[in-house]
Design a protein around this motif. Structure first.
Motif, mmCIF file in Angstrom:
data_model
loop_
_atom_site.group_PDB
_atom_site.id
_atom_site.type_symbol
_atom_site.label_atom_id
_atom_site.label_comp_id
_atom_site.label_asym_id
_atom_site.label_seq_id
_atom_site.Cartn_x
_atom_site.Cartn_y
_atom_site.Cartn_z
ATOM 1 N N PHE A 162 112.693 34.266 14.061
ATOM 2 C CA PHE A 162 112.873 35.958 14.123
ATOM 3 C C PHE A 162 113.429 36.284 12.843
ATOM 4 C CE2 PHE A 162 113.111 34.587 18.581
ATOM 5 C CZ PHE A 162 112.255 35.393 19.311
ATOM 6 N N LEU A 163 113.874 35.586 11.867
ATOM 7 C CA LEU A 163 114.117 35.827 10.479
ATOM 8 C C LEU A 163 112.821 35.974 9.694
ATOM 9 C CD1 LEU A 163 117.712 34.296 10.020
ATOM 10 C CD2 LEU A 163 116.898 36.611 10.769
ATOM 11 N N LYS A 164 112.455 36.873 9.264
ATOM 12 C CA LYS A 164 111.527 36.937 8.362
ATOM 13 C C LYS A 164 111.933 37.267 6.929
ATOM 14 C CE LYS A 164 108.248 36.453 11.444
ATOM 15 N NZ LYS A 164 107.557 35.196 11.882
ATOM 16 N N ILE A 165 111.355 36.349 6.140
ATOM 17 C CA ILE A 165 112.036 36.259 4.681
ATOM 18 C C ILE A 165 111.072 37.201 3.842
ATOM 19 C CG2 ILE A 165 112.798 35.121 2.516
ATOM 20 C CD1 ILE A 165 113.197 32.634 4.299
ATOM 21 N N ILE A 204 106.445 34.982 -1.755
ATOM 22 C CA ILE A 204 107.797 35.751 -1.673
ATOM 23 C C ILE A 204 107.297 37.141 -2.079
ATOM 24 C CG2 ILE A 204 109.924 36.372 -3.049
ATOM 25 C CD1 ILE A 204 110.054 33.905 -1.265
ATOM 26 N N GLU A 205 107.366 38.116 -1.275
ATOM 27 C CA GLU A 205 106.522 39.709 -1.260
ATOM 28 C C GLU A 205 107.540 40.511 -2.200
ATOM 29 O OE1 GLU A 205 106.109 41.181 2.643
ATOM 30 O OE2 GLU A 205 104.881 39.362 3.229
ATOM 31 N N GLN A 240 104.759 36.887 -14.613
ATOM 32 C CA GLN A 240 103.537 36.177 -13.879
ATOM 33 C C GLN A 240 103.750 36.254 -12.300
ATOM 34 O OE1 GLN A 240 102.658 32.306 -15.581
ATOM 35 N NE2 GLN A 240 104.160 32.825 -17.317
ATOM 36 N N TRP A 241 104.977 36.441 -11.944
ATOM 37 C CA TRP A 241 104.879 36.658 -10.441
ATOM 38 C C TRP A 241 104.759 38.226 -10.220
ATOM 39 C CZ3 TRP A 241 108.412 40.118 -7.766
ATOM 40 C CH2 TRP A 241 108.278 39.954 -6.263
ATOM 41 N N LYS A 242 103.793 38.443 -9.334
ATOM 42 C CA LYS A 242 103.184 39.683 -9.062
ATOM 43 C C LYS A 242 103.683 40.334 -7.698
ATOM 44 C CE LYS A 242 101.474 39.620 -12.907
ATOM 45 N NZ LYS A 242 101.881 40.617 -14.155
ATOM 46 N N GLY A 243 104.769 40.176 -7.133
ATOM 47 C CA GLY A 243 105.223 40.797 -5.914
ATOM 48 C C GLY A 243 105.912 42.283 -6.353
ATOM 49 N N SER A 244 106.197 42.771 -5.149
ATOM 50 C CA SER A 244 106.671 44.005 -5.523
ATOM 51 C C SER A 244 108.209 44.167 -6.074
ATOM 52 C CB SER A 244 106.768 45.161 -4.195
ATOM 53 O OG SER A 244 105.470 45.200 -3.542
ATOM 54 N N ILE A 245 108.509 44.990 -6.708
ATOM 55 C CA ILE A 245 110.013 45.185 -7.529
ATOM 56 C C ILE A 245 110.499 46.532 -7.028
ATOM 57 C CG2 ILE A 245 111.279 45.048 -9.473
ATOM 58 C CD1 ILE A 245 109.222 43.289 -10.684
ATOM 59 N N ILE A 246 111.908 46.321 -6.444
ATOM 60 C CA ILE A 246 112.638 47.508 -6.488
ATOM 61 C C ILE A 246 113.935 47.317 -7.171
ATOM 62 C CG2 ILE A 246 113.699 48.716 -4.681
ATOM 63 C CD1 ILE A 246 111.998 48.059 -2.471
ATOM 64 N N LEU A 247 113.943 48.486 -8.126
ATOM 65 C CA LEU A 247 115.267 48.590 -8.841
ATOM 66 C C LEU A 247 116.533 49.051 -7.964
ATOM 67 C CD1 LEU A 247 113.798 49.521 -12.131
ATOM 68 C CD2 LEU A 247 113.950 47.283 -11.474
ATOM 69 N N GLU A 248 117.494 48.386 -7.764
ATOM 70 C CA GLU A 248 118.641 48.887 -7.337
ATOM 71 C C GLU A 248 119.670 49.363 -8.303
ATOM 72 O OE1 GLU A 248 122.567 46.828 -5.790
ATOM 73 O OE2 GLU A 248 120.925 45.944 -4.754
#
Length: 406
Positions: A162-165, A204-205, A240-248
């Motif tokens: 139930f915990l989706k990383i 890792i998304e 090189q890692w190409k997931g999505s990034i959010i700047l906090e």
């Protein structure tokens, strides 16, 4: 914000007063969007300025919530749960359950410890609810978990279906003096994410990262916001890692839109030193790095005087402490009682990090302004004395001794 507009606010609301210019807030967010060119999203850390939560929710991708009080603010403002990230180093089990019962799987949650992991997993199992989580990677302080703990959680992810990383959360501090540290952190995170994916065979998304971009508050400090955003953009492109990034961010998005206005109530000279006493003080405004007014913040005087004697003043607030110094050696032309000092870049933390309860002074009014919508009072003056005295509570105990009758 031009002085004529600020003076209208002074006449309308008086002082002390916080003014938050929504147009300037939007301009700052738009600048980040433009310079990032879609390479990263934006998350507003509402602790920087809770007053801006609703406005920021409309123009950023996410709002970071770090306490039950902030949760209540978002609930009352009816912020869309899809835009909320529940974070914070301390999450009591009952608080976790309360938030989960309200938002369920609609928002995103950070996990800071094994205890938080187990509490969320237990609730999800009991309620048959899937939630999306970020595992917070520590930067060497009390926040988050070390790399080994996170790796073990990812390896054992199937034990908690139930915990989706969803991603990794990382923040190492604010007001970084050098963007070299930011570049090194991007390189570190790139390597960490790649290794984690390779060893766990799990994608890792997302990465939520707080770069801690510095905001210049004082004279002599360079304003390098556009240069710093470009450095971040280049660092993202080099990963090189190409997931999505959010700047906090909080300070970088909100600081420039805020003003603190306080009136000159007394002027005097002692031992050859000029003092200016205002109706505000350090309980109402705080600049990161300021120590007893040693640094000169960006400020203006209303009405503006271009002629007359220029004198250096020590500007002090209304508190009964020698530490209540807003500025030292502030050179002002023809200063008079009744003038208003306008402190700029007071849109982030300035109004919340002071010792508001000291001496039981009132909380100042706060107002929004935009050219299109005009003025709106966001908060009336709030008396605080009641928080510094006992409540009238009948709990059935004998209290003659405590009331001084014995």
């Amino acid at each position: 914000m031009d002085m004529e507009c600020l003076e209208h606010g002074i006449v309308k609301y008086g002082t002390p007063l916080y003014v938050f210019n929504i147009d300037e807030m939007r301009k700052t967010v738009s600048l980040f969007r433009k310079k990032l060119g879609g390479k990263a999203g934006l998350c507003f850390a509402m602790k920087a300025n809770p007053f801006l939560t609703r406005q920021m929710a409309a123009i950023t991708d996410r709002i970071e919530v770090c306490s039950m009080g902030e949760f209540e603010i978002c609930r009352k403002l009816k912020i869309e749960p899809e835009k909320i990230l529940i974070s914070g180093v301390l999450k009591e089990r009952e608080d976790i359950y309360s938030i989960l019962s309200h938002y369920r799987g609609a928002c995103t949650y950070t996990i800071e410890s094994l205890n938080q992991f187990h509490a969320m997993a237990e609730w999800c199992d009991a309620n048959n609810e899937v939630i999306h989580v970020y595992l917070r990677l520590t930067s060497g302080n009390q926040f988050g978990m070390d790399a080994e703990t996170i790796q073990n959680m990812v390896f054992k992810r199937n034990m908690c279906p139930f915990l989706k990383i969803q991603g990794i959360h990382y923040f190492s501090g604010t007001q970084k003096k050098s963007m070299e540290k930011v570049k090194k952190e991007f390189a570190y995170l790139d390597n960490f994410l790649k290794n984690l994916e390779e060893t766990s065979e799990f994608q890792i998304e997302e990465l939520e990262y707080g770069p801690g971009i510095p905001v210049p508050y004082f004279e002599g400090q360079k304003d390098a916001i556009e240069e710093n955003i470009q450095i971040i953009t280049d660092a993202i492109l080099s990963m090189q890692w190409k997931g999505s990034i959010i700047l906090e961010m909080g300070r970088a998005l909100a600081a420039r839109c805020g003003y603190y206005l306080t009136s000159v109530k007394d002027i005097k000279q002692s031992d050859g030193k000029n003092y200016c006493i205002v109706d505000g003080g350090i309980h109402q405004i705080n600049y990161d790095g300021q120590i007893r007014g040693m640094y000169l913040p960006m400020f203006r005087v209303s009405p503006e005087h271009h002629y007359g004697a220029k004198r250096a003043y020590t500007v002090c607030g209304s508190l009964c402490t020698v530490n209540d110094i807003l500025m030292q050696n502030a050179e002002i032309i023809n200063l008079k009682i009744g003038n208003v000092l306008v402190f700029e870049r007071a849109g982030a933390y300035a109004m919340t990090e002071g010792m508001a309860l000291f001496l039981s002074h009132e909380l100042p009014q706060a107002a929004f302004y935009s050219k299109e919508m005009g003025w709106k009072l966001a908060r009336k003056k709030q008396g605080l004395y009641k928080y510094n005295m006992e409540d009238e509570i009948d709990d059935g105990n004998i209290d003659e001794y405590f009331n001084g009758n014995r």
